[in-house]
Structures are given as structure tokens and as C-alpha cells.
Design an enzyme around this catalytic site. Structure first.
Site, PDB file in Angstrom:
ATOM      1  N   PRO A   1       0.824  -1.206   0.000  1.00  0.00           N
ATOM      2  CA  PRO A   1       0.000   0.000   0.000  1.00  0.00           C
ATOM      3  C   PRO A   1       0.861   1.260   0.000  1.00  0.00           C
ATOM      4  O   PRO A   1       1.704   1.447   0.868  1.00  0.00           O
ATOM      5  CB  PRO A   1      -0.787  -0.106   1.319  1.00  0.00           C
ATOM      6  CG  PRO A   1      -0.483  -1.450   1.886  1.00  0.00           C
ATOM      7  CD  PRO A   1       0.763  -1.930   1.268  1.00  0.00           C
ATOM      8  N   GLU A   2       0.678   2.076  -0.985  1.00  0.00           N
ATOM      9  CA  GLU A   2       1.272   3.407  -0.981  1.00  0.00           C
ATOM     10  C   GLU A   2       0.140   4.418  -0.856  1.00  0.00           C
ATOM     11  O   GLU A   2      -1.008   4.049  -0.668  1.00  0.00           O
ATOM     12  CB  GLU A   2       2.102   3.613  -2.250  1.00  0.00           C
ATOM     13  CG  GLU A   2       3.364   2.773  -2.254  1.00  0.00           C
ATOM     14  CD  GLU A   2       4.578   3.534  -2.759  1.00  0.00           C
ATOM     15  OE1 GLU A   2       4.607   4.775  -2.646  1.00  0.00           O
ATOM     16  OE2 GLU A   2       5.496   2.888  -3.281  1.00  0.00           O
TER      17      GLU A   2
END
Length: 301
Positions: free
Chosen positions: A2-3
Site C-alpha cells: 500500500p502506498e
DNA sequence: CATGCCCCCTGCACGC
DNA sequence: TGCGTGCAGGGGGCAT
């Protein structure tokens, strides 16, 4: 992993089931993730209502009517699964790679399901994180901006403050390369390895370039700084848009949020051809500050 | 103060 | 086929 765009997508997915709903029960299945849970984590959450939910950098924050703010980070492998009551079953055909269906999610469970929130609307929200680089903690709302995890974080890259002038100003006396400077959270919040690589590619700037070269007082440097600011904004905006659309599909067939396919221009494409029109370059991987950088040595200068 | 490096942890891609 | 090894990654914290 997850960014910022994934975190934004997860936040948008959680909002309809959490906001204005009470957390009626919390199952906390271990004492810590990356950091320990507060000793009174469950007690402080149960019977409190989520007033609002938002994102700051890669953190998801939920303001509670109790005066606490629930701070959550997905780390490398964190994800949320939402089970809502009375969702019609869908065929298991056509699911995307890496995703599993609600029915499987329920029956399987996982030894990596660490926290389960039961909401007053019947929704059950499970936090799963195999690597446990994520975290959850509670902060008094008044201490929020002084909290050590939040106080030194820089501007939001999707807000109005990001500009060529901001980058030039921030990097004017930096002695490191652009890649390292962009990863530094005290300038821009939430930029991670993937989107730094992608942004530099779009701006045609080498990750090895000295950050301070964006700050020279000439037209070329100004232009480079503007291009980079624009590239960062565009890369993130596109990724949020991609996540938003697949989230809709996903949320209807199963409850898991935040996992969707991206196609990257340079990230993890070592040895493959540059995608820029007519560029004969091959993507190269180098290590900077212990992190992989992917770039095209031919068109990024 | 600025910078570099280690480390938390597990899944996965390798190689033999 | 199965096992061991090593690496990836965000970001805090510590050493320099």
C-alpha cells in the site's frame, strides 16, 4: 504494497461503513504490531462512534466522539476486509489475481487477522497484516498534531502546496540525490519507493541527480522543478483513480480493500524496454539509500 | 542538525 | 520436489 493511492482508496472504502457508526466490539488478537497497542486499546474503542475518517500521508485516522483519534498504518502488507450483512453472493468467476472472495475470506480467516471491528451497522471490519509492519494506536485529539508520528510530516502531494517552487525551496541546500530527497517524509508526505520512481520517470529526471539542481535560479531548473511537481501530482492522481474504479468492482464481490493491479512504467521492470515513444533505453535498477531505484538511463537526466 | 544504516517480519523467488 | 537462503519494503531510532 500500500502506498498513498492505496491508502486513500482504503480510506474511501472504510468511510461508508465506519463514519457515523459506533464501534460496538473490538477483537484485538495480539499485543503489538510494529509498535505495541495501547494497554486500554479495546476499552477506549468500544462504544465510541467514528465522527470522521481521513488520510494523512499513509496514515488513516478516525476521529472518535470520545476525544480519541484512532491512527492506523498498513505498513507493507496490511489490508482491511469488510463484511457487510446481506450482500448477495456473486459468482467466483472473474476475480482478480491476489484477491479472494468474501465467502473464502470468512471461512478461511487468517492467523494474520489481528484486529476485528464490529460496527453498529452490522459491518465487520478485519485488519490483516502478515508482516506486521503496520500499526494502530490511539491519540488524544488535542495531542494529534504534536504526536511524534505526525508532527514532522511534510505537505500532502495532492494538496495545493506542492509546486515547483516548493520543491526548489525544500531541496535548495540538500546534498543528496533526488530519489532520497523525495522519499524524505518531512518534505512530501506519503511518497514511497514506487511512486518516486514513477514520478521521476514522468519528469524525465534521473534519480541520481543532485536534489539541489532543482533550485538553481535559472529557467531550466525552474522548469525541471515544475515538471517534477506536476509529474508527482499526475502519477498519484492516476493511481487513485485506478484504485477507485477497481475498488467499486471489488467491494461488490468481496470485502477486501486496497489491493488492485497497477501497471508501472519503470518500477520492477529492470532490463525491460523503456515505454517512452521511440526511446531505445532499457530500464536499469540501482540501489540508493538501501532502496531499489528503477529508471531509464537514456531519457532520465 | 543531517545523513546513513539497521531492524522489525513474512512471503516469495531463487538455486541446488 | 523440497529445502534453505536472501531479499523486499516503510519508517523509526540510533550511531556517526
Amino acid at each position: 504494497m500500500p502506498e498513498l493511492p492505496e491508502v486513500e482508496t482504503v480510506c474511501r472504502g472504510l468511510r461508508p461503513v465506519m463514519e457515523n457508526n459506533m464501534i460496538t466490539r473490538v477483537e484485538q488478537r495480539r499485543l503489538n504490531l510494529r509498535i505495541p497497542f495501547p494497554g486500554d486499546f479495546v476499552a477506549r474503542l468500544e462504544n465510541s462512534t467514528v465522527k470522521s475518517l481521513w488520510r494523512r500521508a499513509k496514515y488513516i485516522l478516525a476521529e472518535l466522539d470520545s476525544g480519541d483519534v484512532l491512527l492506523m498504518h498498513l505498513g507493507m502488507s496490511g489490508r482491511f476486509t469488510i463484511e457487510e450483512p446481506q450482500i448477495p453472493k456473486k459468482s467466483s468467476k472473474g476475480q482478480q489475481p491476489g484477491m479472494f472472495h468474501r465467502e473464502e475470506a470468512i471461512s478461511k480467516g487468517s492467523t494474520h487477522d489481528h484486529v476485528v471491528f464490529h460496527m453498529s451497522n452490522g459491518a465487520v471490519i478485519t485488519y490483516t497484516d502478515p508482516r506486521r509492519f503496520g500499526l494502530m494506536t490511539l491519540i488524544g485529539a488535542k495531542q494529534l498534531h504534536n504526536h511524534k508520528l505526525l508532527k514532522d510530516i511534510g505537505i500532502e502531494p495532492l494538496g495545493n502546496e506542492l509546486s515547483g517552487a516548493y520543491l526548489a525551496q525544500s531541496f535548495c541546500d540538500k546534498k543528496t540525490n533526488l530519489k532520497t530527497a523525495l522519499l524524505d517524509q518531512k518534505f512530501i508526505a506519503g511518497l514511497g519507493n514506487i511512486y518516486v520512481c514513477e514520478s521521476l520517470y514522468r519528469a524525465r529526471l534521473s534519480p541520481k541527480r543532485l536534489a539541489a539542481t532543482l533550485a538553481k535560479k535559472n529557467a531550466e531548473a525552474n522548469n525541471r522543478a515544475d515538471m517534477l511537481a506536476e509529474a508527482i501530482r499526475n502519477v498519484l492522481t492516476d493511481a487513485v483513480a485506478a484504485g477507485g474504479s477497481s475498488l467499486n468492482d471489488y467491494a461488490q464481490t468481496n470485502g477486501e480493500l486496497g489491493y488492485f493491479q497497477h501497471s508501472f512504467d519503470v518500477y520492477d521492470r529492470e532490463g525491460e524496454p523503456c515505454k517512452r515513444n521511440r526511446c531505445p533505453g532499457k530500464i536499469r535498477r540501482i540501489v540508493q539509500s538501501g532502496r531499489s531505484s528503477f529508471y531509464c538511463p537514456r531519457c532520465q537526466r
